[in-house]
Design a protein around this motif. Sequence first.
Motif, PDB file in Angstrom:
ATOM      1  N   TRP A  25       0.830  -1.208   0.000  1.00 53.26           N
ATOM      2  CA  TRP A  25       0.000   0.000   0.000  1.00 53.26           C
ATOM      3  C   TRP A  25       0.860   1.253   0.000  1.00 53.26           C
ATOM      4  O   TRP A  25       0.457   2.281  -0.546  1.00 53.26           O
ATOM      5  CB  TRP A  25      -0.990  -0.033   1.158  1.00 53.26           C
ATOM      6  N   VAL A  26       2.045   1.176   0.586  1.00 53.40           N
ATOM      7  CA  VAL A  26       2.973   2.311   0.508  1.00 53.40           C
ATOM      8  C   VAL A  26       3.401   2.508  -0.939  1.00 53.40           C
ATOM      9  O   VAL A  26       3.373   3.623  -1.462  1.00 53.40           O
ATOM     10  CB  VAL A  26       4.202   2.077   1.423  1.00 53.40           C
ATOM     11  N   LEU A  27       3.790   1.405  -1.595  1.00 50.13           N
ATOM     12  CA  LEU A  27       4.214   1.505  -2.993  1.00 50.13           C
ATOM     13  C   LEU A  27       3.101   2.053  -3.871  1.00 50.13           C
ATOM     14  O   LEU A  27       3.298   3.009  -4.629  1.00 50.13           O
ATOM     15  CB  LEU A  27       4.654   0.134  -3.515  1.00 50.13           C
ATOM     16  N   ARG A  28       1.928   1.467  -3.773  1.00 55.66           N
ATOM     17  CA  ARG A  28       0.830   1.820  -4.678  1.00 55.66           C
ATOM     18  C   ARG A  28       0.182   3.155  -4.331  1.00 55.66           C
ATOM     19  O   ARG A  28       0.009   4.012  -5.193  1.00 55.66           O
ATOM     20  CB  ARG A  28      -0.213   0.702  -4.692  1.00 55.66           C
ATOM     21  N   PRO A  36       3.449  -3.832  -8.755  1.00 53.93           N
ATOM     22  CA  PRO A  36       3.056  -4.898  -7.834  1.00 53.93           C
ATOM     23  C   PRO A  36       1.534  -4.876  -7.647  1.00 53.93           C
ATOM     24  O   PRO A  36       0.970  -3.846  -7.296  1.00 53.93           O
ATOM     25  CB  PRO A  36       3.767  -4.544  -6.527  1.00 53.93           C
ATOM     26  N   LYS A  37       0.905  -5.990  -7.911  1.00 53.60           N
ATOM     27  CA  LYS A  37      -0.560  -6.056  -7.878  1.00 53.60           C
ATOM     28  C   LYS A  37      -1.061  -6.652  -6.576  1.00 53.60           C
ATOM     29  O   LYS A  37      -0.436  -7.536  -6.003  1.00 53.60           O
ATOM     30  CB  LYS A  37      -1.085  -6.919  -9.036  1.00 53.60           C
ATOM     31  N   PHE A  38      -2.227  -6.197  -6.141  1.00 52.33           N
ATOM     32  CA  PHE A  38      -2.901  -6.819  -5.004  1.00 52.33           C
ATOM     33  C   PHE A  38      -3.713  -7.986  -5.534  1.00 52.33           C
ATOM     34  O   PHE A  38      -4.513  -7.837  -6.450  1.00 52.33           O
ATOM     35  CB  PHE A  38      -3.832  -5.840  -4.296  1.00 52.33           C
ATOM     36  N   GLY A  39      -3.472  -9.150  -4.959  1.00 52.02           N
ATOM     37  CA  GLY A  39      -4.242 -10.326  -5.344  1.00 52.02           C
ATOM     38  C   GLY A  39      -4.947 -10.928  -4.152  1.00 52.02           C
ATOM     39  O   GLY A  39      -6.158 -11.071  -4.139  1.00 52.02           O
ATOM     40  N   CYS A  48       2.102  -9.617  -6.090  1.00 52.66           N
ATOM     41  CA  CYS A  48       2.792  -8.403  -5.662  1.00 52.66           C
ATOM     42  C   CYS A  48       4.305  -8.570  -5.565  1.00 52.66           C
ATOM     43  O   CYS A  48       5.009  -7.625  -5.218  1.00 52.66           O
ATOM     44  CB  CYS A  48       2.249  -7.942  -4.310  1.00 52.66           C
ATOM     45  N   THR A  49       4.832  -9.737  -5.898  1.00 49.36           N
ATOM     46  CA  THR A  49       6.251 -10.026  -5.684  1.00 49.36           C
ATOM     47  C   THR A  49       7.139  -8.891  -6.178  1.00 49.36           C
ATOM     48  O   THR A  49       7.008  -8.411  -7.303  1.00 49.36           O
ATOM     49  CB  THR A  49       6.658 -11.343  -6.351  1.00 49.36           C
ATOM     50  N   SER A  50       8.022  -8.481  -5.303  1.00 46.09           N
ATOM     51  CA  SER A  50       9.030  -7.461  -5.569  1.00 46.09           C
ATOM     52  C   SER A  50      10.316  -7.980  -4.938  1.00 46.09           C
ATOM     53  O   SER A  50      10.334  -9.088  -4.401  1.00 46.09           O
ATOM     54  CB  SER A  50       8.608  -6.127  -4.950  1.00 46.09           C
TER      55      SER A  50
END
Length: 151
Positions: A25-28, A36-39, A48-50
């Motif tokens: 949520w900080v990134l997005r 990175p996607k929320f799944g 969201c893998t980073s």
Amino acid sequence: MPSYSFRVNGRDVTVEAAPGLPLLWVLRDKLGITGPKFGCGIDVCKACTSHLDGAAVRPCVTPVEDVAGRDVTTIEGLASGGQLHAVQQAWIDLDVAQCGYCQPGQIMSAVDLLRRNPRPTDADIDEVINVCRCGTYPRIRAAIKRAAGLG
């Protein structure tokens, strides 16, 4: 509210965030980084893998305070000097993506796998358990092998 400083995709950032706020949520929401996607939010789907200091992490379950003073890389920071990473290029060359939603996480997991194991077997690739609802697993496997110079 506390502030946290870290590097994202080679850029120093400082954000104010509540302790325990997931890095995703900080990134997005705070930094506008949407790769990175929320799944699932529980480290199951891995969309969201980073990378954190070069190793795969799931930002959906990584509290922002855990990244203070560290390096975060998202799909947006994977290319270097205008050149796609070999995994990104293999994804394009083999037309891996169908809907594409999970692909940033898939690519980041593949890069981590090749960092740890530059010549993975099919069994090694099968251990990377990112969920792809479209079922592009055969193309994902082929792209990882191509990026590794194995196919």
